[in-house]
Design an enzyme around this catalytic site. Sequence first.
Site: not given
Ligand code: GLY
Ligand code: MN
Ligand code: MN
Length: 434
Positions: A35, A238, A255, A266, A345, A349, A356, A380, A384, A401, A403
């Site tokens: 619950d 991820h 991140d 982000d 990647h 975005h 996103h 971003e 890697y 990365r 970003e």
């Molecule tokens: N934190 C999600 C992305 O960078 O797309």
């Molecule tokens: Mn992002």
């Molecule tokens: Mn991110």
Amino acid sequence: MQVEEFKARRQALMQKMGHGVALIPTAAEAVRNRDSHYPYRFDSYFYYLTGFDEPEAVVLLVAGEAPKTILFCRDKDIEREIWDGFRHGPEGARDTFGFDEAYSITELDQRIGEYLANQLQLFFSLGADSDWDQRLGGWLKQLASQARSGVATPAAIVDVRRLLDEMRLVKTPYELEIMRKAAEITVDAHKRAMRTTRPGLMEYEVEAEILHEFCRRGSRAPAYTSIVAGGGNACVLHYITNQDLLNDGDLLLIDAGCELEGYAADITRTFPVSGKFSPVQKDVYELVLAMQQAAIAQVRPGQHWNSPHEAALNVLAQGLIDFGLCQGSLDGVLESGDYRRFYMHRTGHWLGLDVHDAGEYKQADGAWRLLEPGMVLTVEPGCYIRPAENVPEHFWNIGIRIEDNAVVSADGCEIITAAAPKTVQEIEDWMRQA
Ligand code: GLY
Ligand code: MN
Ligand code: MN
């Protein structure tokens, strides 16, 4: 909450509809276990049109000559309010949020027919939620059964997201103000995390610093699960486990972004656990930074969506050739896609109510869409490098990365996250003063 802003959005949507009725429910509450529920998060489309953050609500917009906005929401309930807290109730919500009419959500089945009847177009997110699809099916069946009394069912169901996505893509000054605040809080959270980090801490201890700063500043939740990835964990795109030890000599990739009034920030920063980059870490870091600078230089009105990505790839491919990680000519590496072993990647975005965010990346003719003032996107790039036979060992487990969040301006872009230390010098200086 500025009621006029939300009213203007509803009016703009009704104008785009021309005629017909739109039906937009908010998200259901989600059970975590037995619950206990997850903290409630409204549906972004519903919130965009209403500013109303209670569960169990639906908004109807009737477009045409006599436009009308109707909210269905939970009743006031003193007993429930003692346990769970304040509810606006239909009357309170109507007045506070500026609807023409408001009713109890328990009356939806009984009242919906009068709004759906004889409308040629129904705007609805068919396929987004099977429970709502089923409910709508029932209502339409009910209407169809009244055909001989002259009641017409909608001739077309149009995906309301088509219209709303375009609206959400270009942010208003009101939205940008919130996004700048979300960016500011997130910048400070990253700065705090950098200053706290030292060898021997656990990843979750640094995550706690991030969440502390978010919550302390009024952001009640991160916009997505924070990634706090030391060493080779940064090569898991991820990674959210966040429970390994931070080792001297490793990099730490964070991140993380807060959510403020529904809007996401982000940011990613990557920095040395010890406060000092090794020579090879510095080389790879500066390659990613150069990718980002090249990409950001492409963010301006009239450029197409993919040009920042293309600019970043050019810099990356040349860098990988220079490091001896890819062989051949620049064009050859770009064409073969060999760089994808290290960068899998895309470079950004849309960003907004969803991390996103809503909005097409291509135009109807299949070409990339062009950037316009008021659009918000992330930039971003990353690199890697996992352990592999054909990769020299000193590169292994470097995952980087960087970003930032960019608002397209009249003649370029504004990086609203620029205050988070980013160059090697800025990061080392900031960490040394800890
Ligand atoms: N934190 C999600 C992305 O960078 O797309
Ligand atoms: Mn992002
Ligand atoms: Mn991110």
